[in-house]
Motif scaffolding. Structure first.
Motif, PDB file in Angstrom:
ATOM      1  N   SER A 188       9.578  -1.094 -10.511  1.00 36.44           N
ATOM      2  CA  SER A 188       8.238  -0.292  -9.854  1.00 36.44           C
ATOM      3  C   SER A 188       7.261  -1.353 -10.663  1.00 36.44           C
TER       4      SER A 188
ATOM      5  N   LEU B 273       6.852  -4.218  -8.195  1.00 33.75           N
ATOM      6  CA  LEU B 273       6.162  -3.984  -7.240  1.00 33.75           C
ATOM      7  C   LEU B 273       4.451  -4.086  -7.509  1.00 33.75           C
ATOM      8  N   GLU B 274       4.209  -3.300  -8.521  1.00 34.53           N
ATOM      9  CA  GLU B 274       2.855  -3.235  -9.078  1.00 34.53           C
ATOM     10  C   GLU B 274       2.376  -4.592  -9.269  1.00 34.53           C
TER      11      GLU B 274
ATOM     12  N   ASP C 280       3.277  -7.500  -8.005  1.00 33.47           N
ATOM     13  CA  ASP C 280       3.210  -7.991  -6.931  1.00 33.47           C
ATOM     14  C   ASP C 280       1.963  -7.591  -5.899  1.00 33.47           C
ATOM     15  N   LEU C 281       1.529  -6.519  -5.912  1.00 34.81           N
ATOM     16  CA  LEU C 281       0.531  -5.910  -5.200  1.00 34.81           C
ATOM     17  C   LEU C 281      -0.747  -6.401  -5.650  1.00 34.81           C
ATOM     18  N   LEU C 282      -0.650  -6.392  -7.213  1.00 33.66           N
ATOM     19  CA  LEU C 282      -2.240  -6.818  -7.883  1.00 33.66           C
ATOM     20  C   LEU C 282      -2.326  -8.165  -7.554  1.00 33.66           C
TER      21      LEU C 282
ATOM     22  N   LEU D 285      -1.564  -9.799  -4.842  1.00 34.33           N
ATOM     23  CA  LEU D 285      -1.828  -9.812  -3.302  1.00 34.33           C
ATOM     24  C   LEU D 285      -3.587  -9.336  -3.267  1.00 34.33           C
ATOM     25  N   VAL D 286      -3.767  -8.468  -4.144  1.00 37.54           N
ATOM     26  CA  VAL D 286      -5.071  -7.786  -3.924  1.00 37.54           C
ATOM     27  C   VAL D 286      -6.060  -8.876  -4.471  1.00 37.54           C
TER      28      VAL D 286
ATOM     29  N   LYS E 273      -5.381 -12.358  -4.274  1.00 34.08           N
ATOM     30  CA  LYS E 273      -5.511 -13.185  -3.625  1.00 34.08           C
ATOM     31  C   LYS E 273      -6.529 -13.214  -2.287  1.00 34.08           C
TER      32      LYS E 273
ATOM     33  N   THR F 130      -9.536  -6.474   2.212  1.00 35.48           N
ATOM     34  CA  THR F 130      -8.109  -6.699   1.723  1.00 35.48           C
ATOM     35  C   THR F 130      -7.530  -5.155   1.835  1.00 35.48           C
TER      36      THR F 130
ATOM     37  N   ILE G 238      -3.837  -3.201   1.611  1.00 34.39           N
ATOM     38  CA  ILE G 238      -2.463  -3.243   1.008  1.00 34.39           C
ATOM     39  C   ILE G 238      -1.501  -2.436   1.857  1.00 34.39           C
TER      40      ILE G 238
ATOM     41  N   LYS H 148      -2.234  -7.381   3.745  1.00 33.76           N
ATOM     42  CA  LYS H 148      -1.037  -7.865   2.806  1.00 33.76           C
ATOM     43  C   LYS H 148      -0.067  -6.913   2.736  1.00 33.76           C
TER      44      LYS H 148
ATOM     45  N   VAL I  27       3.593  -5.226   1.020  1.00 34.60           N
ATOM     46  CA  VAL I  27       4.521  -5.220  -0.093  1.00 34.60           C
ATOM     47  C   VAL I  27       5.702  -4.647   0.584  1.00 34.60           C
TER      48      VAL I  27
ATOM     49  N   LEU J 140       1.002   4.327  -7.050  1.00 36.60           N
ATOM     50  CA  LEU J 140       1.047   2.687  -6.733  1.00 36.60           C
ATOM     51  C   LEU J 140      -0.211   2.595  -5.563  1.00 36.60           C
TER      52      LEU J 140
ATOM     53  N   ALA K  36      -7.713  -1.659  -8.143  1.00 38.37           N
ATOM     54  CA  ALA K  36      -7.494  -3.182  -8.313  1.00 38.37           C
ATOM     55  C   ALA K  36      -8.424  -3.961  -7.254  1.00 38.37           C
TER      56      ALA K  36
END
Lengths: 410, 135
Positions: A395, A398-399, A401-403, A405-406, A408, B7, B9, B36, B38, B50, B57
């Protein structure tokens, strides 16, 4: 190749269900309750069966007439005055008779739905194998139900089954006398069949328990709206099926009275069984009689091969093809507080709570039983302490990855 | 398609949408570059913290997409995340989390267009209700 086949069947199943979804919405799609449907039909069979049992007499001379007394067919020349039958007895017998056909249909629907969506393999082997057992039991209980009527067809089935059992080496003749309760067919035979029928139904309950033992919160009933619809459908079928089954012969036999002919068409026993007189051929039922069709057309040996072989194939189906199984959930001992959330949410009962050693900081710890784990990660979602993880999809990853993405996107 | 200005997610179950045909190289949806994705093995793997991490963020919204209710490959994953987000099952969202920014969709792998419609609706709902600024 085989995996490709399973992917194709899954895609076709989902496409078909999308059509049904458009009619019923997701919440009420009966195909999403495919596992609850056999149990639902089973309740109908249990209750109508109890009503029939009240009037059933398991002796050679009374069995046939007691069954037909329930559905009150005014057969000319019958020793008992059947005209004074039981109110709605024909409907109850009809529900029991046609419910049995529905039982086999929904059981097969459930089996194929599970198989086509690739939900029978690996960690699901126990529900699948007990499901094969349930299929055999449904077949057995259905067939013994045909025997209790004790008409010419029932006698044919008994003789053919004895023939079938006699083919077994060494114990064959013992099995066949076990079936009828002695050397020949006596009053004890029907008592025994009644036990096979009712005891088999109880056996179904036992197997259903085994079937559910590794499933968290099994779906045991369709949605409420579906329930009402199904009751309506069954009552409608109880009304229309006999009407469909009226033939010219039946009409002529019952003095052109469609009401009585409809009652006869509900269930229609053959002539009473006469021991020693075997009919040449029987009316085959589409769902239960196929073993006897096989016996008559291919012989006893091939029937054993086909029935035994297909059962064996079904039993080994969940063990092939094997998956890699590299992502089984792991508990991080230092972080686990023993809060039980993961074990409550695991859909396959793969997580048990175990006492920690005395003097530990926390009372309990979660333990994953690898063979039962489906690698789905539901336990990861349930854990507030990051104490259970999938090794290949942490996890933390996962975290991260998502950070990324945010960042970018911003 | 307008300039990406948001954005979003999305946590998407790999069995719910035909993702191999829907994602660009930057993990954004081809039909909606704001979003985006995941990928998770099951929607039940997503935990509310999560999704909150995505919002903290700087994401404008976040959603989870699982299989149709009643058709989870792992039996109960979609029910679990739905109940967690509805506050009926632990772990839940924090009380301070803006629930309007948290969406959930449950679709089969043949429902791509239905999903895109629901997503557009979700984005539109972010527009009509201006989100309160933080102090």
């Amino acid at each position: 190749m085989y995996r490709k086949f399973l992917r194709l069947t899954k895609s076709l199943t989902v496409s078909f269900e999308k059509l049904v979804n458009q009619l019923t919405t997701q919440e009420h799609n009966p195909l999403y309750f495919h596992g609850a449907l056999p149990l639902y039909v089973f309740w109908f069979l249990i209750f109508s069966g109890i009503l029939l049992w009240m009037y059933y007499i398991p002796t050679l001379d009374r069995a046939w007439s007691s069954v037909n007394y329930i559905s009150a067919l005014p057969t000319p020349g019958d020793p008992i005055n059947l005209a004074s039958g039981i109110p709605y007895g024909a409907v109850v017998r009809g529900i029991h008779r046609w419910g049995a056909a529905a039982m086999m249909i929904v059981t097969l629907l459930h089996m194929f739905r599970v198989y086509f969506t690739d939900r029978h393999r690996s960690w699901r082997w126990l529900p699948w194998v007990t499901g094969v057992g349930l299929l055999v039991f449904v077949l057995f209980v259905g067939l013994t139900g045909y025997l209790l009527v004790w008409d010419a067809r029932a006698y044919y089935i008994v003789v053919a089954t004895q023939h079938f059992l006699n083919a077994v080496p060494v114990v064959g003749s013992s099995l066949s006398s076990f079936l009828v309760g002695g050397e020949g067919i006596t009053d004890y035979t029907l008592t025994r069949f009644l036990f096979f029928h009712v005891g088999g139904a109880v056996g179904i309950f036992f197997l259903v328990w085994m079937h559910f033992i590794r499933l968290k919160e099994p779906v045991v009933t369709p949605s409420r709206a579906t329930n009402f619809l199904l009751v309506g459908f069954i009552l409608l079928a109880a009304g229309t099926l006999p009407a469909i089954n009226i033939t010219h012969e039946l009409l002529a036999k019952y003095g052109n009275d469609p009401r009585i002919a409809a009652q006869a068409a509900y269930v229609a026993s053959d002539a009473p069984a006469q021991i020693g007189t075997l009919v040449d051929t029987i009316r085959y039922d589409a769902w239960y009689m196929f073993p006897f069709w096989l016996i008559q057309n291919l012989g006893v040996g091939w029937t054993w091969v086909i029935l035994g072989g297909s059962t064996l194939l079904l039993c080994v189906a969940p063990f092939y093809p094997k998956d890699r199984r590299a992502n089984i959930a792991e508990v991080i001992e230092a972080k686990c507080t023993g809060c039980t959330f993961c074990s409550l949410d695991c859909p396959f009962e793969a997580i048990t709570m175990v006492e920690r050693a005395p003097g530990s900081k926390f009372k309990q710890i979660a333990v994953v039983q690898a063979a039962r784990c489906s690698e789905c990660g539901i336990c990861v979602g349930a854990c507030p302490f990051q104490a259970i993880e999938l090794p290949e999809l942490h996890s933390k990853t996962l975290e991260a990855d998502l950070l990324a993405l945010v960042k970018k996107g911003a | 398609m307008s300039e990406p200005k948001r954005t979003i997610i999305g946590f998407v179950c790999e069995r719910s949408l035909p993702l191999e045909r829907m994602l660009g190289p930057d993990k954004a949806l081809l039909d909606d570059p704001d979003t985006k994705v995941v990928i998770v093995p099951c929607s039940g793997m997503v935990k509310p913290t999560l999704m909150e991490a995505a919002l903290t963020a700087g994401a404008d919204a976040t959603f989870v997409c699982g299989c149709a209710i009643g058709d989870c490959h792992y039996r109960t994953g979609n029910l679990m995340i739905r109940e967690r987000l509805q506050g009926k099952r632990n772990p839940k969202l924090r009380k301070t989390t803006d629930r309007r920014k948290v969406g959930m969709f449950f679709v089969t792998m043949k429902d791509k267009s239905a999903f895109l419609e629901a997503l557009a609706e979700f984005k539109a709902s972010l527009d009509v209700k201006p989100l309160p600024e933080e102090e």
